[in-house]
Design a protein around this motif. Sequence first.
Motif, PDB file in Angstrom:
ATOM      1  N   ASN A 170       0.785  -1.027  -0.058  1.00 43.33           N
ATOM      2  CA  ASN A 170       0.004   0.181   0.054  1.00 43.33           C
ATOM      3  C   ASN A 170       0.823   1.154   0.205  1.00 43.33           C
ATOM      4  OD1 ASN A 170      -3.089  -0.553   0.404  1.00 43.33           O
ATOM      5  ND2 ASN A 170      -1.869  -2.205   1.769  1.00 43.33           N
ATOM      6  N   LEU A 171       2.032   1.128   0.515  1.00 43.09           N
ATOM      7  CA  LEU A 171       2.870   2.457   0.642  1.00 43.09           C
ATOM      8  C   LEU A 171       4.108   2.506  -0.453  1.00 43.09           C
ATOM      9  CD1 LEU A 171       1.385   2.405   3.352  1.00 43.09           C
ATOM     10  CD2 LEU A 171       3.551   3.204   4.430  1.00 43.09           C
ATOM     11  N   PRO A 172       4.060   3.630  -1.354  1.00 37.60           N
ATOM     12  CA  PRO A 172       5.257   3.744  -2.146  1.00 37.60           C
ATOM     13  C   PRO A 172       6.390   4.276  -1.238  1.00 37.60           C
ATOM     14  CG  PRO A 172       3.700   5.702  -2.106  1.00 37.60           C
ATOM     15  CD  PRO A 172       3.174   4.628  -1.482  1.00 37.60           C
ATOM     16  N   MET A 173       7.324   3.244  -0.978  1.00 34.52           N
ATOM     17  CA  MET A 173       8.387   3.592   0.150  1.00 34.52           C
ATOM     18  C   MET A 173       9.722   3.869  -0.585  1.00 34.52           C
ATOM     19  SD  MET A 173       7.619   1.319   3.132  1.00 34.52           S
ATOM     20  CE  MET A 173       7.053  -0.319   2.255  1.00 34.52           C
ATOM     21  N   VAL A 174      10.530   5.063  -0.162  1.00 32.63           N
ATOM     22  CA  VAL A 174      11.908   5.230  -0.580  1.00 32.63           C
ATOM     23  C   VAL A 174      12.679   5.149   0.490  1.00 32.63           C
ATOM     24  CG1 VAL A 174      13.234   6.816  -1.704  1.00 32.63           C
ATOM     25  CG2 VAL A 174      10.916   6.632  -2.331  1.00 32.63           C
ATOM     26  N   SER A 195       3.692  13.114  11.481  1.00 35.68           N
ATOM     27  CA  SER A 195       2.146  13.077  11.019  1.00 35.68           C
ATOM     28  C   SER A 195       1.733  11.950  10.465  1.00 35.68           C
ATOM     29  CB  SER A 195       2.029  14.165   9.805  1.00 35.68           C
ATOM     30  OG  SER A 195       2.533  13.647   8.719  1.00 35.68           O
ATOM     31  N   SER A 196       0.378  11.788  10.136  1.00 35.20           N
ATOM     32  CA  SER A 196      -0.286  10.623   9.677  1.00 35.20           C
ATOM     33  C   SER A 196      -1.201  11.025   8.425  1.00 35.20           C
ATOM     34  CB  SER A 196      -0.901   9.599  10.686  1.00 35.20           C
ATOM     35  OG  SER A 196       0.137   9.014  11.453  1.00 35.20           O
ATOM     36  N   LEU A 197      -1.310  10.025   7.362  1.00 34.99           N
ATOM     37  CA  LEU A 197      -2.281  10.456   6.221  1.00 34.99           C
ATOM     38  C   LEU A 197      -3.566   9.697   6.947  1.00 34.99           C
ATOM     39  CD1 LEU A 197      -2.014  11.563   3.356  1.00 34.99           C
ATOM     40  CD2 LEU A 197      -1.979   9.254   2.680  1.00 34.99           C
ATOM     41  N   SER A 198      -4.514  10.720   6.589  1.00 42.00           N
ATOM     42  CA  SER A 198      -5.908  10.110   6.747  1.00 42.00           C
ATOM     43  C   SER A 198      -6.368   9.182   5.897  1.00 42.00           C
ATOM     44  CB  SER A 198      -6.897  11.381   6.425  1.00 42.00           C
ATOM     45  OG  SER A 198      -6.946  11.699   5.078  1.00 42.00           O
ATOM     46  N   ALA A 250      -5.957  14.332   3.875  1.00 42.07           N
ATOM     47  CA  ALA A 250      -5.539  15.304   4.841  1.00 42.07           C
ATOM     48  C   ALA A 250      -4.508  14.687   5.684  1.00 42.07           C
ATOM     49  CB  ALA A 250      -6.715  15.461   5.806  1.00 42.07           C
ATOM     50  N   LEU A 251      -3.516  15.420   6.188  1.00 43.91           N
ATOM     51  CA  LEU A 251      -2.762  14.940   7.446  1.00 43.91           C
ATOM     52  C   LEU A 251      -3.160  15.213   8.884  1.00 43.91           C
ATOM     53  CD1 LEU A 251       0.711  15.946   5.766  1.00 43.91           C
ATOM     54  CD2 LEU A 251      -0.294  13.549   5.800  1.00 43.91           C
ATOM     55  N   HIS A 302       6.381   8.105   0.415  1.00 40.30           N
ATOM     56  CA  HIS A 302       6.562   8.986  -0.517  1.00 40.30           C
ATOM     57  C   HIS A 302       5.291   9.938  -0.982  1.00 40.30           C
ATOM     58  CE1 HIS A 302       8.671  11.328  -3.320  1.00 40.30           C
ATOM     59  NE2 HIS A 302       9.417  10.464  -4.029  1.00 40.30           N
ATOM     60  N   ARG A 303       4.119   9.259  -0.409  1.00 40.68           N
ATOM     61  CA  ARG A 303       2.808  10.163  -0.427  1.00 40.68           C
ATOM     62  C   ARG A 303       2.870  11.461   0.166  1.00 40.68           C
ATOM     63  NH1 ARG A 303      -1.617   5.766   0.951  1.00 40.68           N
ATOM     64  NH2 ARG A 303       0.009   5.727   2.694  1.00 40.68           N
ATOM     65  N   VAL A 304       3.717  11.415   1.425  1.00 41.61           N
ATOM     66  CA  VAL A 304       3.512  12.237   2.518  1.00 41.61           C
ATOM     67  C   VAL A 304       4.935  12.983   2.488  1.00 41.61           C
ATOM     68  CG1 VAL A 304       3.515  12.875   4.737  1.00 41.61           C
ATOM     69  CG2 VAL A 304       1.844  11.159   3.834  1.00 41.61           C
TER      70      VAL A 304
END
Length: 476
Positions: free
Chosen positions: A270-274, A325-328, A333-334, A449-451
Amino acid sequence: MSESDNVKDIVIPDIGDSENVEIIEILVSPGDQISVDDSLLTLESDKASMEVPATEAGVIESLSISVGDTVNAGDVIGTMSTMDGGSADEKASSSKDSSKDSSSEGSTDSSRESSEDDAAPTAADDAPRESDSSASAAEESKAAASKAADKSSSTSSSPTAHISDDRIRKAHASPGVRRYAREHGADLSLISGTGPKGRISKDDVRAFIKQAMEGVSANYGSHAGGVAGSGAGIPAIPEVDFTKFGDVERVPLGRINKLSAANLHRAWLNLPMVTHHELADVTEMESFRKQLKNEAREGDPKVTGLAFHMKALVKTLQAFPRLNSSLSADGEALFYKNYYHIGIAVDTPNGLVVPVFRDVDKKSINQLAEEMSDVSSRARNKKLKPDEMQGASMTISSLGGIGGTSFTPIVNPPEVAILGITRATMQPVWNGSEFVPRLMCPLDLTYDHRVVDGADAARFMAHYVRQISDIRRLTL
């Protein structure tokens, strides 16, 4: 037993916000003499295992639970007599004699014996429990799961891509079950509840997830000859008969290992990670730590480099709040956090757990060192509560005591980043005129990477390196 005996209920204590926690081991039986803080049974939630201690000394009179049952805080699991009504030896002897002919207590003893070997858990210990009355509901869940699997494989590789917020809001489920379903990517609108008036329970969600995964795997496995359990529209890995190559031993994974694997797999999908790699000069920090060690008196907590890293991470999160932070859930939203709780990955014989150290910004290095010693010990002895492993701002995964030059830790949602630390080594560093030996520590920041974008990550790590390289900055 005389009427003067003081018989009391044995009650499950506060176990955080977890509901319907499974009993995986019963450590006592009727007739056993126990002391305060002796372990009575072992519970296992989605986060970790924990042991329930006795709050009073006495003799176990009766038990009303078995391995595989689920309990909540406040549930009565049996009775015990305290020391007020006679000697413990007399009570133990009397209780044991009276329990010989009790088939229900014999069943408890059998359950205890069948689960004493943690290295070989039974299928009943690991599988979600289903009551006879829920058999038809399970069939409905299976049909719904197949529907979800077909839709998932035909529309998207993401297991949560088809979830409708409007339909989920109308589902009949408690906030805790909704959170559990959201964390595991389950669509409540496709789940048939087995509770009163069709209320959805966690067992219903577990059954749905299990059937959905099996449905997707079967869909691909029928074409590729794969192993069940891959899911998410990904072709399964073909099954291999290892016995063709020599002797083998099949050892089932423990429940925590399997849960960790599922959580990490979900995050990976689920997460695009770098991952950003960095080096920090920790020469001065390590010199100061050794000085503290030499000055320590007997009984003082052992100060490790990890305490300094925790303080440096908090300082950096304060400078870069986006990483705190955390993504909604809807991705629109954050949630910025005004607290600084740091998770520390701890390797235990039962699997990886991540206890959370709260308000690190308000604690000294010595306080953190003392707390780490206590928490690490309780983590290895299954004494942590579920709420002690929730709510982190960011997690640190340290391999410093083992080795390695770098690695790519996986973000632990809903956090947006994780910091990896590997063993520091002495290296020649150019100071402008000559090479000098410096103790260099490899750091690895994996981020969602979304945040977080690459520039933010680079600036974050540059700031972190300044903090840990010159620990005087931690006092500012």
